[in-house]
Design a protein around this motif. Structure first.
Motif, mmCIF file in Angstrom:
data_model
loop_
_atom_site.group_PDB
_atom_site.id
_atom_site.type_symbol
_atom_site.label_atom_id
_atom_site.label_comp_id
_atom_site.label_asym_id
_atom_site.label_seq_id
_atom_site.Cartn_x
_atom_site.Cartn_y
_atom_site.Cartn_z
ATOM 1 N N ALA A 205 43.885 -12.382 49.831
ATOM 2 C CA ALA A 205 43.076 -13.501 49.330
ATOM 3 C C ALA A 205 43.052 -13.511 47.811
ATOM 4 N N ASP A 206 42.926 -12.335 47.214
ATOM 5 C CA ASP A 206 42.950 -12.277 45.749
ATOM 6 C C ASP A 206 44.284 -12.762 45.203
ATOM 7 N N GLN A 207 45.353 -12.410 45.853
ATOM 8 C CA GLN A 207 46.678 -12.841 45.399
ATOM 9 C C GLN A 207 46.829 -14.355 45.518
ATOM 10 N N ALA A 208 46.260 -14.932 46.587
ATOM 11 C CA ALA A 208 46.320 -16.384 46.739
ATOM 12 C C ALA A 208 45.527 -17.095 45.650
ATOM 13 N N LEU A 209 44.377 -16.557 45.297
ATOM 14 C CA LEU A 209 43.583 -17.148 44.216
ATOM 15 C C LEU A 209 44.320 -17.071 42.885
ATOM 16 N N ILE A 210 44.987 -15.934 42.680
ATOM 17 C CA ILE A 210 45.773 -15.798 41.444
ATOM 18 C C ILE A 210 46.884 -16.840 41.404
ATOM 19 N N ASN A 211 47.566 -17.050 42.521
ATOM 20 C CA ASN A 211 48.628 -18.069 42.575
ATOM 21 C C ASN A 211 48.070 -19.459 42.319
ATOM 22 N N SER A 212 46.858 -19.713 42.844
ATOM 23 C CA SER A 212 46.227 -21.014 42.625
ATOM 24 C C SER A 212 45.906 -21.230 41.151
ATOM 25 N N GLN A 213 45.411 -20.210 40.485
ATOM 26 C CA GLN A 213 45.102 -20.345 39.067
ATOM 27 C C GLN A 213 46.371 -20.510 38.243
ATOM 28 N N ARG A 214 47.409 -19.823 38.621
ATOM 29 C CA ARG A 214 48.674 -19.997 37.918
ATOM 30 C C ARG A 214 49.203 -21.426 38.100
ATOM 31 N N LEU A 215 48.993 -21.986 39.310
ATOM 32 C CA LEU A 215 49.398 -23.383 39.545
ATOM 33 C C LEU A 215 48.565 -24.332 38.697
ATOM 34 N N ASN A 216 47.270 -24.054 38.563
ATOM 35 C CA ASN A 216 46.422 -24.883 37.711
ATOM 36 C C ASN A 216 46.870 -24.822 36.256
ATOM 37 N N LEU A 217 47.302 -23.647 35.826
ATOM 38 C CA LEU A 217 47.838 -23.527 34.472
ATOM 39 C C LEU A 217 49.095 -24.386 34.314
ATOM 40 N N THR A 218 49.891 -24.437 35.378
ATOM 41 C CA THR A 218 51.083 -25.307 35.337
ATOM 42 C C THR A 218 50.674 -26.772 35.254
ATOM 43 N N TYR A 219 49.609 -27.144 35.995
ATOM 44 C CA TYR A 219 49.138 -28.524 35.982
ATOM 45 C C TYR A 219 48.556 -28.919 34.625
ATOM 46 N N CYS A 220 48.158 -27.969 33.830
ATOM 47 C CA CYS A 220 47.651 -28.301 32.500
ATOM 48 C C CYS A 220 48.738 -28.914 31.625
ATOM 49 N N ARG A 221 49.965 -28.637 31.930
ATOM 50 C CA ARG A 221 51.090 -29.230 31.203
ATOM 51 C C ARG A 221 51.630 -30.376 32.054
ATOM 52 N N ILE A 222 51.392 -31.622 31.617
ATOM 53 C CA ILE A 222 51.743 -32.813 32.393
ATOM 54 C C ILE A 222 53.126 -33.282 31.954
ATOM 55 N N THR A 223 54.015 -33.467 32.907
ATOM 56 C CA THR A 223 55.386 -33.917 32.642
ATOM 57 C C THR A 223 55.660 -35.202 33.402
ATOM 58 N N ALA A 224 56.732 -35.905 33.003
ATOM 59 C CA ALA A 224 57.106 -37.177 33.634
ATOM 60 C C ALA A 224 57.674 -36.924 35.024
ATOM 61 N N PRO A 225 57.126 -37.587 36.052
ATOM 62 C CA PRO A 225 57.660 -37.395 37.408
ATOM 63 C C PRO A 225 58.967 -38.121 37.663
ATOM 64 N N LEU A 226 59.304 -39.115 36.826
ATOM 65 C CA LEU A 226 60.559 -39.860 36.988
ATOM 66 C C LEU A 226 60.961 -40.442 35.649
ATOM 67 N N SER A 227 62.181 -40.936 35.589
ATOM 68 C CA SER A 227 62.665 -41.578 34.369
ATOM 69 C C SER A 227 62.221 -43.036 34.343
ATOM 70 N N GLY A 228 61.753 -43.473 33.194
ATOM 71 C CA GLY A 228 61.292 -44.846 33.090
ATOM 72 C C GLY A 228 60.667 -45.131 31.745
ATOM 73 N N ARG A 229 59.975 -46.246 31.681
ATOM 74 C CA ARG A 229 59.356 -46.699 30.438
ATOM 75 C C ARG A 229 57.858 -46.483 30.514
ATOM 76 N N MET A 230 57.307 -45.884 29.444
ATOM 77 C CA MET A 230 55.871 -45.632 29.379
ATOM 78 C C MET A 230 55.120 -46.929 29.117
ATOM 79 N N GLY A 231 53.946 -47.036 29.718
ATOM 80 C CA GLY A 231 53.080 -48.163 29.453
ATOM 81 C C GLY A 231 52.110 -47.856 28.328
ATOM 82 N N LEU A 232 51.030 -48.614 28.273
ATOM 83 C CA LEU A 232 50.005 -48.389 27.256
ATOM 84 C C LEU A 232 49.171 -47.163 27.619
ATOM 85 N N ARG A 233 48.742 -46.419 26.590
ATOM 86 C CA ARG A 233 47.946 -45.214 26.815
ATOM 87 C C ARG A 233 46.561 -45.600 27.315
#
Length: 445
Positions: A205-233
């Motif tokens: 269970a501790d290892q699973a929580l650690i993996n979840s936190q590492r995934l959240n750290l990955t989610y902190c960096r937002i990347t483009a899911p596909l190629s395209g044109r950005m809209g308004l912020r």
């Protein structure tokens, strides 16, 4: 003649009654009646003269009109000496494309609203509004420090549970040996075995929580899911964002490729569906809103699985590479779908076709300086050109301008029309130009 009658009456009166002198002279009633008859006779001759004059004027006008009509018939009738100027075009034999035309709307091939998958403060925005991005490009950064602290805490808990598991396993091995020798009771060994299993579960269970936190750290960096044109912020740097925010950070639209959805009448569904079942790739041209300029060329992707009962139409989806970016989401375009091509069809300009009680006809140039009326059978209408199945042969010439002054056998002064049947790249050319047999009235007849 009238004056002599009056003198005769006056002489008769004087011979009978004497001179008529003085205001007291009395005129007999017979004299008054005779004078009234003379006046009536004078009016009769006056009216007769007026009627004779009117009759002469009417006869002169009639003769003038007859001469004018005769002169006009002489100028325009068969065998007239003066030729009528007209424009002519040659009859051609070529391949004619058959198009189905419908109004469509451009749609992004994929549209994604970029949202955060964790809660936190937006500390960096790395994209520009309207920028083209590729899949995986960095867009934004959420503050990762709270997630890093939670990760360190869970790693400490894992170390603690792992140490307890190691001690329990040592005790388990000792109790197992003592139980076999009969020194300790069996129940104590079983309890130690359960404790080891419990601690193993805690470690997992501790290892699973650690993996979840590492995934959240990955989610902190937002990347483009596909190629395209950005809209308004939609969110500015420094704001606290949440995973359940409905608007998200920005919208990305995929423009290369891009799709166009258009409609056609349900009567044309069998033609398109048959081509798709045969595996044919039907070319589609996108024209501007005025239906005059071609914007892009693509292919038919698929058709909808049902007909709209309210409009009696069905939807079709086409795909365009859009490498030059001329198509934009929600843009209105006219789509020309090429479904067939008529080979070696006799073609004349649409301006040459005339309509009459007996049907369609044209003025064919004969002998180089005269025309003859000839009935034709129309096969299809292709933009500014008309396909003829019967009545004309390639190489002949037909009148395309000035038909209103012509009769069968009229003499003409022919000049070649600069338009003629649509050439390559023009309307009805089948080489990307506008035209072809369209939906509705443009179907083969």
């Amino acid at each position: 003649m009238i004056n002599s009658d009056i003198s005769y009456v006056k002489g008769a009166l004087m011979s009978t009654y004497g001179p008529l002198e003085g205001s007291n002279a009395q005129i007999p009633p017979s004299l008054k009646e005779e004078e009234m008859r003379v006046r009536a006779h004078k009016k009769y001759w006056l009216w007769l003269l007026i009627l004779i004059l009117l009759a002469g004027v009417a006869w002169g006008a009639y003769k003038l009109r007859a001469r004018s009509q005769e002169a006009s018939a002489t100028r325009t009738g068969p065998g007239a000496g003066r030729a009528i100027p007209v424009a002519v075009a040659p009859v051609e034999s070529r391949d004619v494309p058959i198009y189905l035309e419908g109004l469509g709307t451009v749609n992004a091939f994929n549209t994604v609203t970029v949202k955060s998958r964790v809660d936190g403060q937006l500390v960096e925005v790395a994209y520009r509004e309207g920028q083209f991005v590729r899949a995986g490009d960095f867009l934004a950064q959420i503050d990762p420090r709270p997630f890093q602290v939670a990760l360190d805490q869970m790693q400490g808990q894992l170390a603690k549970d792992q140490a307890q598991l190691d001690g329990a396993r040592i005790d388990y091995a000792r109790y197992q040996k003592l139980s076999q020798e009969g020194v300790t009771p069996r129940a104590q060994f079983d309890t130690q075995s359960a404790l080891v299993s419990q601690l193993e579960g805690a470690v997992r269970a501790d290892q699973a929580l650690i993996n979840s936190q590492r995934l959240n750290l990955t989610y902190c960096r937002i990347t483009a899911p596909l190629s395209g044109r950005m809209g308004l912020r939609l969110v500015d740097q420094g704001n606290i964002i949440h995973a359940n925010d409905p608007n998200g950070l920005v919208v990305i639209t995929q423009l290369q490729p891009i799709s166009v959805i258009f409609t056609l009448p349900q009567d044309q569904l069998p033609v398109v569906y048959k081509k798709l079942r045969e595996g044919a790739k039907l070319p589609a041209d996108a024209f501007d809103r005025d239906n005059t300029t071609k914007i892009a060329t693509g292919t038919l992707l698929t058709i909808d699985n049902q007909i709209d009962p309210n409009t009696g139409t069905f939807k079709l989806k086409t795909i365009f590479d859009n490498n030059d970016g001329v198509l934009f989401p929600n843009q209105f375009v006219n789509v020309h779908l090429l479904v067939d091509t008529r080979r070696s069809l006799t073609v004349v300009p649409a301006a040459a076709i005339q309509r009459g009680p007996q049907g369609a006809y044209v003025y064919v140039v004969t002998g180089g300086d005269s025309v003859k009326i000839r009935s034709v059978t129309i096969a299809l209408t292709s933009g500014s050109s008309v396909g003829i199945s019967e009545g004309l042969r390639p190489g002949e010439s037909v009148v395309v301008d000035g038909q209103d002054k012509l009769q069968d056998g009229s003499k003409i002064d022919a000049r070649t029309s600069t338009g003629g049947p649509a050439g390559a790249g023009g309307p009805g050319s089948g080489q990307g130009g506008r035209g072809g047999a369209r939906g509705g009235g443009g179907q083969p007849q």
